[in-house]
Structures are given as C-alpha cells and as structure tokens.
Design a protein around this motif. Sequence first.
Motif, mmCIF file in Angstrom:
data_model
loop_
_atom_site.group_PDB
_atom_site.id
_atom_site.type_symbol
_atom_site.label_atom_id
_atom_site.label_comp_id
_atom_site.label_asym_id
_atom_site.label_seq_id
_atom_site.Cartn_x
_atom_site.Cartn_y
_atom_site.Cartn_z
ATOM 1 N N MET A 1 1.412 -1.490 -0.035
ATOM 2 C CA MET A 1 -0.019 -0.140 -0.094
ATOM 3 C C MET A 1 0.517 1.343 -0.307
ATOM 4 S SD MET A 1 -2.604 -1.248 -0.258
ATOM 5 C CE MET A 1 -4.570 -0.813 -0.669
ATOM 6 N N LEU A 2 1.998 1.120 -0.161
ATOM 7 C CA LEU A 2 2.825 1.965 -0.179
ATOM 8 C C LEU A 2 2.443 3.278 -0.671
ATOM 9 C CD1 LEU A 2 6.592 1.017 0.906
ATOM 10 C CD2 LEU A 2 4.933 2.210 2.329
ATOM 11 N N LEU A 3 2.521 2.295 -2.293
ATOM 12 C CA LEU A 3 2.270 3.442 -3.696
ATOM 13 C C LEU A 3 0.948 4.234 -3.793
ATOM 14 C CD1 LEU A 3 4.146 0.841 -6.310
ATOM 15 C CD2 LEU A 3 5.374 2.845 -4.142
ATOM 16 N N SER A 4 0.096 3.400 -3.366
ATOM 17 C CA SER A 4 -1.479 3.577 -3.704
ATOM 18 C C SER A 4 -2.034 4.716 -2.791
ATOM 19 C CB SER A 4 -2.305 2.618 -2.357
ATOM 20 O OG SER A 4 -2.147 2.623 -1.330
ATOM 21 N N ARG A 5 -1.528 5.631 -2.010
ATOM 22 C CA ARG A 5 -1.299 7.167 -1.201
ATOM 23 C C ARG A 5 -1.092 8.660 -2.385
ATOM 24 N NH1 ARG A 5 2.086 4.465 2.258
ATOM 25 N NH2 ARG A 5 0.872 3.403 3.968
ATOM 26 N N SER A 6 -0.015 8.203 -3.518
ATOM 27 C CA SER A 6 -0.197 9.114 -4.680
ATOM 28 C C SER A 6 0.102 8.957 -5.853
ATOM 29 C CB SER A 6 1.415 9.602 -4.083
ATOM 30 O OG SER A 6 2.571 8.795 -4.232
ATOM 31 N N ALA A 7 0.014 7.228 -6.167
ATOM 32 C CA ALA A 7 0.208 6.631 -7.269
ATOM 33 C C ALA A 7 -0.759 7.102 -8.563
ATOM 34 C CB ALA A 7 0.002 5.209 -7.160
ATOM 35 N N PRO A 8 -0.933 7.178 -9.322
ATOM 36 C CA PRO A 8 -1.940 7.071 -10.989
ATOM 37 C C PRO A 8 -3.292 6.376 -10.351
ATOM 38 C CG PRO A 8 -0.145 7.043 -11.960
ATOM 39 C CD PRO A 8 0.344 6.576 -9.622
ATOM 40 N N LYS A 9 -4.173 6.385 -10.871
ATOM 41 C CA LYS A 9 -5.389 4.854 -11.066
ATOM 42 C C LYS A 9 -4.856 4.046 -11.479
ATOM 43 C CE LYS A 9 -9.276 8.039 -9.865
ATOM 44 N NZ LYS A 9 -10.287 7.499 -9.323
ATOM 45 N N TRP A 10 -4.028 3.889 -12.759
ATOM 46 C CA TRP A 10 -4.187 2.725 -13.139
ATOM 47 C C TRP A 10 -2.577 1.918 -12.479
ATOM 48 C CZ3 TRP A 10 1.225 1.818 -14.730
ATOM 49 C CH2 TRP A 10 2.493 3.755 -14.096
ATOM 50 N N VAL A 11 -2.235 2.468 -11.585
ATOM 51 C CA VAL A 11 -1.102 1.558 -10.976
ATOM 52 C C VAL A 11 -2.400 0.923 -9.756
ATOM 53 C CG1 VAL A 11 0.602 2.123 -8.893
ATOM 54 C CG2 VAL A 11 0.461 3.232 -10.937
ATOM 55 N N GLN A 12 -2.113 -0.272 -9.814
ATOM 56 C CA GLN A 12 -3.149 -1.310 -9.243
ATOM 57 C C GLN A 12 -2.403 -1.637 -7.899
ATOM 58 O OE1 GLN A 12 -5.561 -4.033 -11.325
ATOM 59 N NE2 GLN A 12 -6.403 -2.372 -13.229
ATOM 60 N N VAL A 13 -2.826 -1.534 -6.652
ATOM 61 C CA VAL A 13 -2.412 -1.550 -5.982
ATOM 62 C C VAL A 13 -3.417 -2.420 -4.220
ATOM 63 C CG1 VAL A 13 -0.458 -1.340 -3.454
ATOM 64 C CG2 VAL A 13 -0.552 -0.811 -5.557
#
Length: 125
Positions: A22-34
């Motif tokens: 979930m580290l990436l989910s906070r600021s990632a674009p929507k296509w980065v499916q975490v």
Amino acid sequence: MRVTAALGELQPHDLLRLYDPMLLSRSAPKWVQVSPTRSVWVVVRRAAAPDGRISVGVRGMQRNQRWTTTVSVPDVAQIVTPEQLVYRIGQLRSEMPAAQALVALRGQLQRLPCGGGRPAAPDLN
C-alpha cells in the motif's frame, strides 16, 4: 548510486520488492493497481533522490503508463538484479508480457555470462 551498506550498491534497472504493497497507493495514479495481498515491485531509476530514499519507477500495461516516485530505504524487502532475473524466470507471473518474453528467451539468456563480477544482491526476506 550508493544507497546504504545494508542494501549494497543499487544500479538502475534493479528490481525492488516493497514490504508494504500500500506504500504506492497513497500518491500513485489510478492505473497503478495496488492490492494489499500482492507483492509490489518497482525498478530503480538513475534520477537522484534525497538521502535515505531511492528513486524508482512503475510501468503499467500501456506504453504511456509510467510513474516515478521515491521510496524509503527501510521499505525495501528484496532486491533482484537483471542478472538474477534470468534464474527466476519460473517464478514470474506467466500472464505478464515481460515474463512471456523471458520464457521464450530462457535458453539464450542462460548461456550469457551474467553477472559480470557484480556481487549478488542481498535477499532481505
């Protein structure tokens, strides 16, 4: 690109598995499916990063889906160098286009003098 003694010397294109998906989910674009149950891998970039952080990138399924960020050194759970990836082909998810290409080239890749004297990256599991 010296990071820390614990991680060794990271090179561009090294793959890093993060402890917390979930580290990436906070600021990632929507296509980065975490997904909280799936491993998250990022690739080391050449770009400079602040002390204690590593410049990384994420690439999506589409050519235009590229995203860059930094991660904290303690967030890295595992390092896999491109040279080591040749010997881990069987562990890749088979639906990934990159994995399919590696499987097709496995025999040729294994005959290459991989490593070039570069020490094995530590497994931080």
